[in-house]
Design a protein around this motif. Sequence first.
Motif, PDB file in Angstrom:
ATOM      1  N   ASN A 215      10.625  52.199  62.418  1.00 56.24           N
ATOM      2  CA  ASN A 215       9.505  51.348  62.801  1.00 56.24           C
ATOM      3  C   ASN A 215       8.652  52.015  63.872  1.00 56.24           C
ATOM      4  N   GLY A 216       9.299  52.769  64.747  1.00 59.81           N
ATOM      5  CA  GLY A 216       8.545  53.492  65.764  1.00 59.81           C
ATOM      6  C   GLY A 216       7.614  54.518  65.158  1.00 59.81           C
ATOM      7  N   ARG A 217       8.053  55.195  64.100  1.00 65.24           N
ATOM      8  CA  ARG A 217       7.222  56.214  63.462  1.00 65.24           C
ATOM      9  C   ARG A 217       6.098  55.580  62.642  1.00 65.24           C
ATOM     10  N   ARG A 218       6.383  54.455  62.030  1.00 65.64           N
ATOM     11  CA  ARG A 218       5.325  53.749  61.309  1.00 65.64           C
ATOM     12  C   ARG A 218       4.250  53.261  62.276  1.00 65.64           C
ATOM     13  N   TYR A 219       4.681  52.762  63.417  1.00 67.08           N
ATOM     14  CA  TYR A 219       3.722  52.321  64.436  1.00 67.08           C
ATOM     15  C   TYR A 219       2.894  53.503  64.944  1.00 67.08           C
ATOM     16  N   GLU A 220       3.544  54.652  65.109  1.00 62.38           N
ATOM     17  CA  GLU A 220       2.827  55.836  65.591  1.00 62.38           C
ATOM     18  C   GLU A 220       1.720  56.225  64.615  1.00 62.38           C
ATOM     19  N   GLY A 221       1.998  56.181  63.322  1.00 61.42           N
ATOM     20  CA  GLY A 221       0.969  56.489  62.330  1.00 61.42           C
ATOM     21  C   GLY A 221      -0.171  55.495  62.377  1.00 61.42           C
ATOM     22  N   PHE A 222       0.159  54.222  62.502  1.00 63.07           N
ATOM     23  CA  PHE A 222      -0.848  53.159  62.628  1.00 63.07           C
ATOM     24  C   PHE A 222      -1.727  53.403  63.851  1.00 63.07           C
ATOM     25  N   LYS A 223      -1.094  53.717  64.969  1.00 70.15           N
ATOM     26  CA  LYS A 223      -1.824  53.944  66.218  1.00 70.15           C
ATOM     27  C   LYS A 223      -2.726  55.171  66.129  1.00 70.15           C
ATOM     28  N   GLN A 224      -2.222  56.249  65.526  1.00 74.83           N
ATOM     29  CA  GLN A 224      -3.029  57.465  65.413  1.00 74.83           C
ATOM     30  C   GLN A 224      -4.283  57.234  64.584  1.00 74.83           C
ATOM     31  N   ALA A 225      -4.172  56.430  63.524  1.00 73.64           N
ATOM     32  CA  ALA A 225      -5.348  56.147  62.695  1.00 73.64           C
ATOM     33  C   ALA A 225      -6.373  55.334  63.477  1.00 73.64           C
ATOM     34  N   CYS A 226      -5.900  54.392  64.281  1.00 71.85           N
ATOM     35  CA  CYS A 226      -6.823  53.602  65.106  1.00 71.85           C
ATOM     36  C   CYS A 226      -7.548  54.494  66.108  1.00 71.85           C
ATOM     37  N   GLU A 227      -6.809  55.395  66.746  1.00 74.39           N
ATOM     38  CA  GLU A 227      -7.413  56.308  67.721  1.00 74.39           C
ATOM     39  C   GLU A 227      -8.405  57.244  67.048  1.00 74.39           C
ATOM     40  N   LYS A 228      -8.057  57.721  65.878  1.00 76.10           N
ATOM     41  CA  LYS A 228      -8.938  58.622  65.133  1.00 76.10           C
ATOM     42  C   LYS A 228     -10.283  57.963  64.831  1.00 76.10           C
ATOM     43  N   ASN A 229     -10.260  56.657  64.595  1.00 76.86           N
ATOM     44  CA  ASN A 229     -11.483  55.925  64.246  1.00 76.86           C
ATOM     45  C   ASN A 229     -12.082  55.164  65.421  1.00 76.86           C
TER      46      ASN A 229
ATOM     47  N   GLN B 159       6.842  59.551  57.786  1.00 74.23           N
ATOM     48  CA  GLN B 159       6.408  58.179  58.047  1.00 74.23           C
ATOM     49  C   GLN B 159       5.091  58.149  58.821  1.00 74.23           C
ATOM     50  N   VAL B 160       4.967  59.039  59.798  1.00 72.11           N
ATOM     51  CA  VAL B 160       3.767  59.030  60.641  1.00 72.11           C
ATOM     52  C   VAL B 160       2.526  59.344  59.807  1.00 72.11           C
ATOM     53  N   SER B 161       2.578  60.420  59.030  1.00 69.76           N
ATOM     54  CA  SER B 161       1.412  60.807  58.228  1.00 69.76           C
ATOM     55  C   SER B 161       1.079  59.761  57.171  1.00 69.76           C
ATOM     56  N   GLY B 162       2.113  59.231  56.516  1.00 68.92           N
ATOM     57  CA  GLY B 162       1.869  58.237  55.477  1.00 68.92           C
ATOM     58  C   GLY B 162       1.199  56.984  56.009  1.00 68.92           C
ATOM     59  N   CYS B 163       1.702  56.471  57.129  1.00 67.09           N
ATOM     60  CA  CYS B 163       1.134  55.244  57.696  1.00 67.09           C
ATOM     61  C   CYS B 163      -0.237  55.497  58.312  1.00 67.09           C
ATOM     62  N   MET B 164      -0.433  56.695  58.863  1.00 66.24           N
ATOM     63  CA  MET B 164      -1.743  57.036  59.393  1.00 66.24           C
ATOM     64  C   MET B 164      -2.769  57.110  58.256  1.00 66.24           C
ATOM     65  N   GLU B 165      -2.406  57.748  57.162  1.00 65.03           N
ATOM     66  CA  GLU B 165      -3.317  57.876  56.028  1.00 65.03           C
ATOM     67  C   GLU B 165      -3.662  56.503  55.443  1.00 65.03           C
TER      68      GLU B 165
ATOM     69  N   ILE C 145      -9.315  51.274  57.336  1.00 62.72           N
ATOM     70  CA  ILE C 145     -10.428  51.254  58.291  1.00 62.72           C
ATOM     71  C   ILE C 145     -11.709  51.738  57.627  1.00 62.72           C
ATOM     72  N   LYS C 146     -11.608  52.780  56.836  1.00 65.93           N
ATOM     73  CA  LYS C 146     -12.789  53.316  56.160  1.00 65.93           C
ATOM     74  C   LYS C 146     -13.346  52.342  55.113  1.00 65.93           C
ATOM     75  N   ARG C 147     -12.512  51.376  54.707  1.00 64.35           N
ATOM     76  CA  ARG C 147     -12.982  50.336  53.792  1.00 64.35           C
ATOM     77  C   ARG C 147     -13.510  49.112  54.548  1.00 64.35           C
ATOM     78  N   GLY C 148     -13.681  49.274  55.867  1.00 62.75           N
ATOM     79  CA  GLY C 148     -14.294  48.212  56.667  1.00 62.75           C
ATOM     80  C   GLY C 148     -13.335  47.241  57.300  1.00 62.75           C
ATOM     81  N   CYS C 149     -12.048  47.567  57.321  1.00 68.37           N
ATOM     82  CA  CYS C 149     -11.047  46.669  57.917  1.00 68.37           C
ATOM     83  C   CYS C 149     -10.769  47.124  59.348  1.00 68.37           C
ATOM     84  N   PHE C 150     -11.307  46.398  60.321  1.00 71.39           N
ATOM     85  CA  PHE C 150     -11.186  46.796  61.728  1.00 71.39           C
ATOM     86  C   PHE C 150     -10.278  45.868  62.536  1.00 71.39           C
ATOM     87  N   HIS C 151     -10.102  44.647  62.054  1.00 65.93           N
ATOM     88  CA  HIS C 151      -9.331  43.654  62.799  1.00 65.93           C
ATOM     89  C   HIS C 151      -8.024  43.409  62.044  1.00 65.93           C
ATOM     90  N   MET C 152      -6.932  44.027  62.543  1.00 61.89           N
ATOM     91  CA  MET C 152      -5.653  43.971  61.847  1.00 61.89           C
ATOM     92  C   MET C 152      -4.566  43.445  62.772  1.00 61.89           C
TER      93      MET C 152
END
Length: 337
Positions: free
Chosen positions: A201-215, A170-176, A182-189
């Motif tokens: 839901n906790g793992r999906r949120y973790e993936g979402f958060k990791q992608a935000c931190e990465k960018n 779940q973490v990797s999928g949601c992060m990807e 984000i790479k398509r220009g979507c910054f405000h979500m």
Amino acid sequence: MFSAERNGTSVTISDIARELGVSKSTVSRVINCKGRIGESTRQRVQDCVRNHDYRPNTIARSLAQKRTYNIAVVIPRDADRGDVPFFQNCLVGISEVIYSRGFDAILAVDEGDETGALRRLVSNRKVDGVVLLRLTENDAAVEFLEQEKIPFVAMGTSDDAGVVQVDNDQVSGCMEMTDFMIKRGCFHMALLGGDGTLPVNGRRYEGFKQACEKNNISLNESHCWWNLDSESDINRALPEIMRENPQCLVCADDVVCSRVLKWLSANGYEVPADIQVISFYDSPVLESHDPPVTALCVSAFEMSRCAGNLVLDLIEGKKVSRRHSVGYEIKIRESFR
């Protein structure tokens, strides 16, 4: 014709053995595919079984082998809603597997700490194993099953290393998926989800958060809306969410997403022209929506078939690894530009 057939009763192993002039143990070994039997004898027994439509006495077999040939499938209480296809798909997948291996499914409807249905089945020795379709935080069902030492498999990810579990990453999928947005220009979500205490839901949120931190995107917790467990919760939250003018509504699952789409349509918003929408779990409803919704696709059917085979392997005493993962795929559709 056997006397049993003439009297309208079921044909037994004794009837078959008597007709063929072999022992009951020989017939039993052929039927159960055990032991070394000559090919000609095996064929004669199989032909006789087929010709007389012999069916094993399940009760007698259960007593002899100390098995019930039943598997408990524990579903959460909200699985009876028509808009939760995940659990319906899981039931189909598990049932197909266990039926093909000579077992039947018994449903137990429980939720969180309420494990009465499961406890009755296990305590009364009505099942040989259990499949949990959802894990919760500090799961009472897991604790009970570990104490009872009954074979069980959980669908989801548990921090308990002793639990045999089936999930996808779940973490990797949601992060990807978030990274793609984000790479398509979507910054405000805005992230919208149901029960925030559920591990999935906790793992999906973790993936979402990791992608935000990465960018290097600062994640504002006020833009994460949890515990939207009903249509009325969604309807109350969305006016406030939309006042912030997000570029995309990120839904934690397909049920939340379906309700979000319904509200947007009722309030005159066009997807994706006015607002983009994605989901961290796919379903046929989202795929067939107009426009189709971009979503993370994981096969509930594949996961449940894996879980069904694993619990039967455990019952048969086979060694299995503790963690099993199925793949995912990001389905890019028209709801996201």
